[in-house]
Design a protein around this motif. Structure first.
Motif, PDB file in Angstrom:
ATOM      1  N   TRP A  71     -18.205   5.344 -13.845  1.00  9.51           N
ATOM      2  CA  TRP A  71     -17.381   5.442 -15.047  1.00  9.51           C
ATOM      3  C   TRP A  71     -15.966   5.881 -14.663  1.00  9.51           C
ATOM      4  N   GLY A  80     -20.002   2.061 -16.203  1.00 13.04           N
ATOM      5  CA  GLY A  80     -20.705   2.986 -15.336  1.00 13.04           C
ATOM      6  C   GLY A  80     -22.201   2.737 -15.319  1.00 13.04           C
ATOM      7  N   HIS A  88     -20.402   7.319 -21.568  1.00 15.54           N
ATOM      8  CA  HIS A  88     -19.849   6.088 -21.003  1.00 15.54           C
ATOM      9  C   HIS A  88     -18.940   5.343 -21.986  1.00 15.54           C
TER      10      HIS A  88
END
Length: 153
Positions: free
Chosen positions: A42, A119, A89
């Motif tokens: 991420w 991510g 995320h």
């Protein structure tokens, strides 16, 4: 004296490029478990989208609580950017939108860890994306849908 349109166009482009180069990237501060790989992915996603990321490998539960994010919105990492909280995320596009719109809110969250979110888009999942929502977190603990992402198979 009248200047040619091509000169004005190129001058404007040059000025825009110079201005963009002097604008600093927004800094994201990220709290994560030291062993979490999806959090690093991420962070890479955010950097690839123009953010600077400072990482704290101290876990995120304490930071989440300090920011006022209730556990039901929890995920594997917590971040801040320009006074807003980010939980989980959250796509960079929604963070950029948040910074443009500047709502009176706590921040954004993608609860849990949906497959296909930034991510969580590991090649292992073969392009799969589960449906998920980016939530706008209010300071009173409530939330609303900020953006929906549909399922992709």
């Amino acid at each position: 004296m009248k200047l040619p349109a091509e000169f004005l166009s190129k001058t404007g482009l040059l000025c825009s490029l110079l201005f963009a180069a002097t604008v600093q990237a927004a800094q994201v501060e990220l709290w994560k478990d030291p062993n979490c790989g999806c959090c690093l992915e991420w962070a890479k996603h955010m950097e690839q989208n123009g953010f600077e990321v400072k990482i704290h490998n101290s876990g995120n539960e304490e930071q989440r609580a300090a920011l006022g994010i209730t556990p039901k919105y929890g995920s594997c990492h917590t971040a801040t950017v320009e006074g807003y909280a980010l939980e989980g995320h959250v796509p960079a596009a929604e963070v950029k939108r948040l910074l443009r719109e500047k709502p009176d809110a706590l921040g954004l969250a993608v609860p849990a860890m949906p497959v296909g979110s930034p991510g969580m888009d590991n090649p292992y999942y073969q392009g799969r994306q589960d449906p998920y929502e980016v939530l706008l977190l209010q300071k009173d603990g409530s939330s609303s849908v900020y953006q929906s992402y549909p399922e992709k198979k």
